[in-house]
Design a protein around this motif. Structure first.
Motif, PDB file in Angstrom:
ATOM      1  N   LEU A 131      -2.694   2.366 -10.573  1.00 42.48           N
ATOM      2  CA  LEU A 131      -2.912   0.942 -10.797  1.00 42.48           C
ATOM      3  C   LEU A 131      -2.603   0.183  -9.517  1.00 42.48           C
ATOM      4  CD1 LEU A 131      -0.994   0.475 -14.192  1.00 42.48           C
ATOM      5  CD2 LEU A 131      -3.411   1.041 -13.895  1.00 42.48           C
ATOM      6  N   THR A 132      -3.523  -0.682  -9.093  1.00 44.59           N
ATOM      7  CA  THR A 132      -3.181  -1.675  -8.090  1.00 44.59           C
ATOM      8  C   THR A 132      -2.978  -3.006  -8.801  1.00 44.59           C
ATOM      9  OG1 THR A 132      -5.492  -2.250  -7.615  1.00 44.59           O
ATOM     10  CG2 THR A 132      -4.500  -0.491  -6.299  1.00 44.59           C
ATOM     11  N   GLN A 133      -1.971  -3.758  -8.360  1.00 48.45           N
ATOM     12  CA  GLN A 133      -1.675  -5.062  -8.950  1.00 48.45           C
ATOM     13  C   GLN A 133      -1.528  -6.089  -7.839  1.00 48.45           C
ATOM     14  OE1 GLN A 133       0.744  -3.326 -12.856  1.00 48.45           O
ATOM     15  NE2 GLN A 133       1.416  -5.219 -11.897  1.00 48.45           N
ATOM     16  N   ASN A 134      -2.597  -6.853  -7.629  1.00 49.10           N
ATOM     17  CA  ASN A 134      -2.635  -7.857  -6.580  1.00 49.10           C
ATOM     18  C   ASN A 134      -3.773  -8.817  -6.924  1.00 49.10           C
ATOM     19  OD1 ASN A 134      -3.056  -9.242  -3.985  1.00 49.10           O
ATOM     20  ND2 ASN A 134      -1.753  -7.637  -3.125  1.00 49.10           N
ATOM     21  N   ASN A 135      -3.604 -10.071  -6.618  1.00 52.57           N
ATOM     22  CA  ASN A 135      -4.663 -11.039  -6.927  1.00 52.57           C
ATOM     23  C   ASN A 135      -5.848 -10.937  -5.976  1.00 52.57           C
ATOM     24  OD1 ASN A 135      -3.305 -12.117  -9.149  1.00 52.57           O
ATOM     25  ND2 ASN A 135      -2.175 -13.571  -7.880  1.00 52.57           N
ATOM     26  N   THR A 136      -5.699 -10.199  -4.876  1.00 54.84           N
ATOM     27  CA  THR A 136      -6.819  -9.933  -3.974  1.00 54.84           C
ATOM     28  C   THR A 136      -7.225  -8.466  -4.089  1.00 54.84           C
ATOM     29  OG1 THR A 136      -5.354  -9.410  -2.112  1.00 54.84           O
ATOM     30  CG2 THR A 136      -6.032 -11.703  -2.370  1.00 54.84           C
ATOM     31  N   ALA A 137      -8.412  -8.160  -3.587  1.00 53.22           N
ATOM     32  CA  ALA A 137      -8.982  -6.824  -3.757  1.00 53.22           C
ATOM     33  C   ALA A 137      -8.129  -5.761  -3.083  1.00 53.22           C
ATOM     34  CB  ALA A 137     -10.405  -6.797  -3.194  1.00 53.22           C
ATOM     35  N   GLN A 138      -7.794  -4.721  -3.834  1.00 58.95           N
ATOM     36  CA  GLN A 138      -7.083  -3.551  -3.321  1.00 58.95           C
ATOM     37  C   GLN A 138      -7.782  -2.307  -3.884  1.00 58.95           C
ATOM     38  OE1 GLN A 138      -4.707  -3.950  -1.085  1.00 58.95           O
ATOM     39  NE2 GLN A 138      -4.667  -6.193  -1.329  1.00 58.95           N
ATOM     40  N   ALA A 162       0.824  -1.205   0.000  1.00 62.71           N
ATOM     41  CA  ALA A 162       0.000   0.000   0.000  1.00 62.71           C
ATOM     42  C   ALA A 162       0.863   1.261   0.000  1.00 62.71           C
ATOM     43  CB  ALA A 162      -0.924  -0.001   1.216  1.00 62.71           C
ATOM     44  N   ILE A 163       0.316   2.334  -0.566  1.00 65.22           N
ATOM     45  CA  ILE A 163       1.005   3.617  -0.593  1.00 65.22           C
ATOM     46  C   ILE A 163      -0.009   4.728  -0.354  1.00 65.22           C
ATOM     47  CG2 ILE A 163       0.786   3.824  -3.116  1.00 65.22           C
ATOM     48  CD1 ILE A 163       3.497   5.259  -3.111  1.00 65.22           C
ATOM     49  N   ASP A 164       0.408   5.696   0.467  1.00 61.06           N
ATOM     50  CA  ASP A 164      -0.391   6.887   0.728  1.00 61.06           C
ATOM     51  C   ASP A 164       0.303   8.064   0.058  1.00 61.06           C
ATOM     52  OD1 ASP A 164      -2.259   8.701   1.947  1.00 61.06           O
ATOM     53  OD2 ASP A 164      -0.735   9.161   3.439  1.00 61.06           O
ATOM     54  N   LEU A 165      -0.460   8.878  -0.645  1.00 59.39           N
ATOM     55  CA  LEU A 165       0.076  10.041  -1.339  1.00 59.39           C
ATOM     56  C   LEU A 165      -0.263  11.292  -0.536  1.00 59.39           C
ATOM     57  CD1 LEU A 165      -1.013   9.047  -4.948  1.00 59.39           C
ATOM     58  CD2 LEU A 165       1.218   8.670  -3.882  1.00 59.39           C
ATOM     59  N   GLY A 166       0.770  11.969  -0.047  1.00 63.73           N
ATOM     60  CA  GLY A 166       0.562  13.228   0.639  1.00 63.73           C
ATOM     61  C   GLY A 166       0.457  14.360  -0.362  1.00 63.73           C
ATOM     62  N   ALA A 167       0.358  15.581   0.133  1.00 64.52           N
ATOM     63  CA  ALA A 167       0.215  16.754  -0.734  1.00 64.52           C
ATOM     64  C   ALA A 167       1.341  16.796  -1.756  1.00 64.52           C
ATOM     65  CB  ALA A 167       0.208  18.017   0.111  1.00 64.52           C
ATOM     66  N   SER A 168       0.976  16.841  -3.036  1.00 61.78           N
ATOM     67  CA  SER A 168       1.967  16.725  -4.105  1.00 61.78           C
ATOM     68  C   SER A 168       1.600  17.624  -5.275  1.00 61.78           C
ATOM     69  CB  SER A 168       2.060  15.264  -4.600  1.00 61.78           C
ATOM     70  OG  SER A 168       2.512  14.407  -3.578  1.00 61.78           O
ATOM     71  N   THR A 169       2.655  18.158  -5.920  1.00 64.77           N
ATOM     72  CA  THR A 169       2.473  18.998  -7.107  1.00 64.77           C
ATOM     73  C   THR A 169       3.302  18.411  -8.237  1.00 64.77           C
ATOM     74  OG1 THR A 169       2.144  20.970  -5.745  1.00 64.77           O
ATOM     75  CG2 THR A 169       2.712  21.312  -8.055  1.00 64.77           C
ATOM     76  N   VAL A 170       2.624  18.029  -9.315  1.00 62.68           N
ATOM     77  CA  VAL A 170       3.265  17.379 -10.454  1.00 62.68           C
ATOM     78  C   VAL A 170       2.935  18.195 -11.703  1.00 62.68           C
ATOM     79  CG1 VAL A 170       3.397  15.269 -11.828  1.00 62.68           C
ATOM     80  CG2 VAL A 170       3.074  15.126  -9.343  1.00 62.68           C
ATOM     81  N   SER A 171       3.973  18.691 -12.370  1.00 57.97           N
ATOM     82  CA  SER A 171       3.746  19.613 -13.484  1.00 57.97           C
ATOM     83  C   SER A 171       3.426  18.909 -14.791  1.00 57.97           C
ATOM     84  CB  SER A 171       4.961  20.525 -13.666  1.00 57.97           C
ATOM     85  OG  SER A 171       6.122  19.763 -13.954  1.00 57.97           O
ATOM     86  N   ALA A 172       3.640  17.604 -14.872  1.00 62.63           N
ATOM     87  CA  ALA A 172       3.288  16.843 -16.075  1.00 62.63           C
ATOM     88  C   ALA A 172       2.494  15.612 -15.653  1.00 62.63           C
ATOM     89  CB  ALA A 172       4.529  16.498 -16.888  1.00 62.63           C
ATOM     90  N   THR A 173       3.029  14.415 -15.815  1.00 55.49           N
ATOM     91  CA  THR A 173       2.255  13.197 -15.569  1.00 55.49           C
ATOM     92  C   THR A 173       2.619  12.552 -14.237  1.00 55.49           C
ATOM     93  OG1 THR A 173       3.859  11.781 -16.707  1.00 55.49           O
ATOM     94  CG2 THR A 173       2.112  12.768 -18.034  1.00 55.49           C
ATOM     95  N   LEU A 174       1.643  11.847 -13.673  1.00 54.09           N
ATOM     96  CA  LEU A 174       1.843  11.071 -12.452  1.00 54.09           C
ATOM     97  C   LEU A 174       1.403   9.644 -12.709  1.00 54.09           C
ATOM     98  CD1 LEU A 174       2.417  10.752  -9.393  1.00 54.09           C
ATOM     99  CD2 LEU A 174       0.038  11.444  -8.989  1.00 54.09           C
ATOM    100  N   GLY A 223       1.201  -2.674  -5.035  1.00 54.29           N
ATOM    101  CA  GLY A 223       0.719  -4.008  -4.752  1.00 54.29           C
ATOM    102  C   GLY A 223      -0.376  -4.035  -3.710  1.00 54.29           C
ATOM    103  N   GLY A 224      -0.635  -2.875  -3.092  1.00 56.96           N
ATOM    104  CA  GLY A 224      -1.715  -2.732  -2.124  1.00 56.96           C
ATOM    105  C   GLY A 224      -2.576  -1.547  -2.482  1.00 56.96           C
ATOM    106  N   ALA A 225      -3.306  -1.060  -1.508  1.00 56.40           N
ATOM    107  CA  ALA A 225      -4.228   0.048  -1.749  1.00 56.40           C
ATOM    108  C   ALA A 225      -3.469   1.341  -2.039  1.00 56.40           C
ATOM    109  CB  ALA A 225      -5.139   0.240  -0.546  1.00 56.40           C
ATOM    110  N   ILE A 226      -4.087   2.185  -2.858  1.00 56.71           N
ATOM    111  CA  ILE A 226      -3.583   3.536  -3.125  1.00 56.71           C
ATOM    112  C   ILE A 226      -4.557   4.519  -2.480  1.00 56.71           C
ATOM    113  CG2 ILE A 226      -3.045   5.260  -4.886  1.00 56.71           C
ATOM    114  CD1 ILE A 226      -2.456   2.938  -6.807  1.00 56.71           C
ATOM    115  N   SER A 227      -4.027   5.416  -1.656  1.00 57.78           N
ATOM    116  CA  SER A 227      -4.880   6.406  -0.999  1.00 57.78           C
ATOM    117  C   SER A 227      -4.178   7.753  -1.002  1.00 57.78           C
ATOM    118  CB  SER A 227      -5.190   5.980   0.438  1.00 57.78           C
ATOM    119  OG  SER A 227      -3.995   5.865   1.191  1.00 57.78           O
ATOM    120  N   ASP A 228      -4.895   8.788  -0.581  1.00 62.12           N
ATOM    121  CA  ASP A 228      -4.287  10.114  -0.455  1.00 62.12           C
ATOM    122  C   ASP A 228      -4.633  10.717   0.899  1.00 62.12           C
ATOM    123  OD1 ASP A 228      -6.937  10.765  -0.839  1.00 62.12           O
ATOM    124  OD2 ASP A 228      -6.623  12.037  -2.576  1.00 62.12           O
TER     125      ASP A 228
END
Length: 376
Positions: free
Chosen positions: A189-196, A154-166, A171-176
């Protein structure tokens, strides 16, 4: 070895691959320039030892972090990471022109509870941390151009500024937990054989064209995983895909789904305005701040158990023009002053139904042809 703080004020020039060892349990600061532009620098600190190399003229090539707690590195240009294990926070800044990258088949681990990896490459430089063994608890992008992140779980995304692409693959949940400001395309994208799940629900975030998919470990087939996206701007959809899990899309503006069958799932789909007072237009000739025309509706692949358009507490006017749905649909403006006006022929294919749910009034100025009509 002892606790406390220590510093080195002179410049350090490394003439070969070298190790910087920190044998204190407190903070160690190198306040002079570190020059290692063509060599590998290995940092070895105690798990309660911090290292700060925060001079703008520092020049590293590849940095390996064997151990350390809070690590702060500033570089005049590009910096590359080998394997890294940081038990505290990692802060990396590129001052001038240069990317933040990592060597292939390495792993960067900043996964302590409540700890953050912060990367600042300036608006013109890329950040590419795309190795499958990476393990971040939380990532903050202070600035960066094209940003690519990969995490083994899993990964948590904190406050971020991206001037082009992100691009974020986990392999786990994606959150902010902070506002994401992305100018270009955004891929999650999450990539795991179980629900994420993918949960991006900070109400001030903005994205470019959005791709969000919950996939199996091989990345080829959709699996269950709820997807929730909130955007404080018009929302452009490239692909949103899950298997049997809910999808929720919330936007402060319009929603654009340009290609047929690109919002995919077999559970529920909700599309709604960010504001309770946001107006909605559905179908030909209907207008609203959030507008779903025939092209947008064609983007919703047949197979959802139900589609809901509008808010349960919505007070903005919903107008419905001529449109055909392939799945059961509920159109709602459920707030106390919510109104729905049907001004064009509404139809469904198969034995699906249409539910109109208004807090105040439903006005039918045209026909509804379906297996079942419910007016609430």
């Amino acid at each position: 070895q002892g606790a406390g703080t220590a510093s080195l004020s002179g410049a350090v020039t490394l003439g070969s691959d070298s190790t910087i060892g920190v044998q204190t349990d407190g903070a160690f600061t190198i306040s002079g320039k570190v020059e290692a532009a063509t060599f590998t620098t290995t940092i070895v600190a105690t798990t309660t030892g911090d290292l700060t190399m925060n001079i703008a003229t520092n020049d590293f090539n590849t940095v390996v972090i064997t151990s350390g707690r809070d690590i702060t590195i500033k570089d005049a240009d590009d910096i590359n990471f080998g394997n890294g294990a940081v038990s505290g926070n990692l802060n990396v800044t590129v001052v001038g022109t240069g990317a933040i990258t990592q060597t292939g088949a390495t792993a960067l681990s900043v996964n302590g509870s409540g700890k953050t990896a912060t990367f600042d490459a300036q608006t013109a430089n890329d950040i590419t941390l795309n190795e499958s063994g990476n393990d971040f608890a939380k990532v903050v992008i202070t600035s960066g151009k094209d940003v690519t992140l990969r995490d083994t779980n899993a990964i948590d995304l904190g406050a971020s500024t991206v001037s082009a692409t992100l691009s974020v693959t986990a392999g786990g949940a994606i959150s902010d937990s902070g506002t994401l400001a992305v100018t270009g395309a955004s891929t999650f994208l999450t990539q795991n054989n179980t629900a994420q799940s993918i949960t991006l629900n900070e109400t001030a975030s903005t994205f470019g064209a959005i791709t969000a998919r919950t996939l199996n470990a091989a990345g080829g087939t959709a699996v269950d995983g709820a997807i929730t996206i909130v955007e404080n701007a018009a929302m452009a959809i490239t692909t949103v895909e899950t298997a049997n899990a809910a999808i929720s899309l919330t936007t402060s503006g319009d929603i654009v789904i340009s290609v047929a069958n690109t919002v995919i799932g077999t559970n529920t789909l909700t599309i709604q305005p960010l504001s309770t007072g946001g107006t909605i237009g559905v179908g030909a000739g209907a207008t609203g701040t959030l507008n779903l025309d025939a092209t947008d509706i064609a983007g919703l692949k047949d197979g959802f158990s139900s589609i809901t358009i509008g808010r349960v507490d919505g007070t903005g006017l919903v107008t419905v023009g001529a449109i055909t749905f392939t799945d059961p649909v509920t159109i709602r403006a459920g707030g106390a002053t919510g109104d729905i006006t049907v001004s064009g022929a509404v139809a469904t294919t198969g034995n699906t139904g249409v539910t109109l749910n208004a807090g105040q009034a439903v006005t039918l100025n045209s026909t509804i042809t379906t297996g079942n009509v419910t007016v609430v």
